[in-house]
Design a protein around this motif. Structure first.
Motif, PDB file in Angstrom:
ATOM      1  N   ARG A  17      19.067  73.646  10.717  1.00  0.00           N
ATOM      2  CA  ARG A  17      18.254  72.435  10.746  1.00  0.00           C
ATOM      3  C   ARG A  17      18.004  71.904   9.343  1.00  0.00           C
ATOM      4  O   ARG A  17      17.768  72.659   8.416  1.00  0.00           O
ATOM      5  CB  ARG A  17      16.887  72.721  11.371  1.00  0.00           C
ATOM      6  CG  ARG A  17      16.894  72.843  12.836  1.00  0.00           C
ATOM      7  CD  ARG A  17      15.474  72.896  13.320  1.00  0.00           C
ATOM      8  NE  ARG A  17      15.450  73.171  14.732  1.00  0.00           N
ATOM      9  CZ  ARG A  17      14.373  73.526  15.388  1.00  0.00           C
ATOM     10  NH1 ARG A  17      13.238  73.668  14.754  1.00  0.00           N
ATOM     11  NH2 ARG A  17      14.430  73.753  16.672  1.00  0.00           N
ATOM     12  N   PRO A  21      12.670  68.916  14.726  1.00  0.00           N
ATOM     13  CA  PRO A  21      13.190  68.126  15.849  1.00  0.00           C
ATOM     14  C   PRO A  21      12.347  66.877  16.090  1.00  0.00           C
ATOM     15  O   PRO A  21      11.117  66.919  16.016  1.00  0.00           O
ATOM     16  CB  PRO A  21      13.094  69.066  17.039  1.00  0.00           C
ATOM     17  CG  PRO A  21      12.949  70.424  16.471  1.00  0.00           C
ATOM     18  CD  PRO A  21      12.309  70.263  15.130  1.00  0.00           C
ATOM     19  N   GLU A  25      14.835  64.531  20.372  1.00  0.00           N
ATOM     20  CA  GLU A  25      15.559  65.798  20.416  1.00  0.00           C
ATOM     21  C   GLU A  25      14.832  66.832  21.269  1.00  0.00           C
ATOM     22  O   GLU A  25      15.460  67.579  22.031  1.00  0.00           O
ATOM     23  CB  GLU A  25      15.782  66.327  19.000  1.00  0.00           C
ATOM     24  CG  GLU A  25      16.745  65.485  18.200  1.00  0.00           C
ATOM     25  CD  GLU A  25      16.769  65.813  16.724  1.00  0.00           C
ATOM     26  OE1 GLU A  25      17.706  65.351  16.046  1.00  0.00           O
ATOM     27  OE2 GLU A  25      15.865  66.515  16.226  1.00  0.00           O
ATOM     28  N   LEU A  75      24.460  65.817  16.775  1.00  0.00           N
ATOM     29  CA  LEU A  75      23.316  66.727  16.610  1.00  0.00           C
ATOM     30  C   LEU A  75      23.741  68.104  16.090  1.00  0.00           C
ATOM     31  O   LEU A  75      22.885  68.926  15.777  1.00  0.00           O
ATOM     32  CB  LEU A  75      22.582  66.892  17.949  1.00  0.00           C
ATOM     33  CG  LEU A  75      21.870  65.634  18.439  1.00  0.00           C
ATOM     34  CD1 LEU A  75      21.354  65.844  19.863  1.00  0.00           C
ATOM     35  CD2 LEU A  75      20.726  65.254  17.497  1.00  0.00           C
TER      36      LEU A  75
END
Length: 77
Positions: A17, A21, A25, A75
């Protein structure tokens, strides 16, 4: 038993990451978990499940297999 996070190879579940998020998401992830639990694992099941639950693409359109693949690629999934 405890986990030694200093020992190699330690894997952080969020190591790829680069941001927290987003609400989109999080909603997508929750909905995908629900679909995998109740509807199936095939791509057609996932697309149908997202559309049935009215979870749309980032552009607000219904999902297709192609848009789902593209979004998962974007993503990093």
């Amino acid at each position: 038993m405890t986990c030694d996070t200093t020992a190699w190879p330690y894997l952080d579940p969020h190591q790829s990451r680069d941001h927290a998020p987003t609400p989109y998401e999080l909603k997508l992830a929750r909905t995908l978990e629900e679909i995998f639990t109740h509807d199936g694992h095939e791509l057609a099941d996932v697309v149908a499940g997202l559309n049935a639950r009215q979870v749309r693409t980032p552009g607000g359109e219904p999902w297709t297999e192609d848009t789902f693949r593209a979004e998962m690629h974007r993503l990093g999934a």
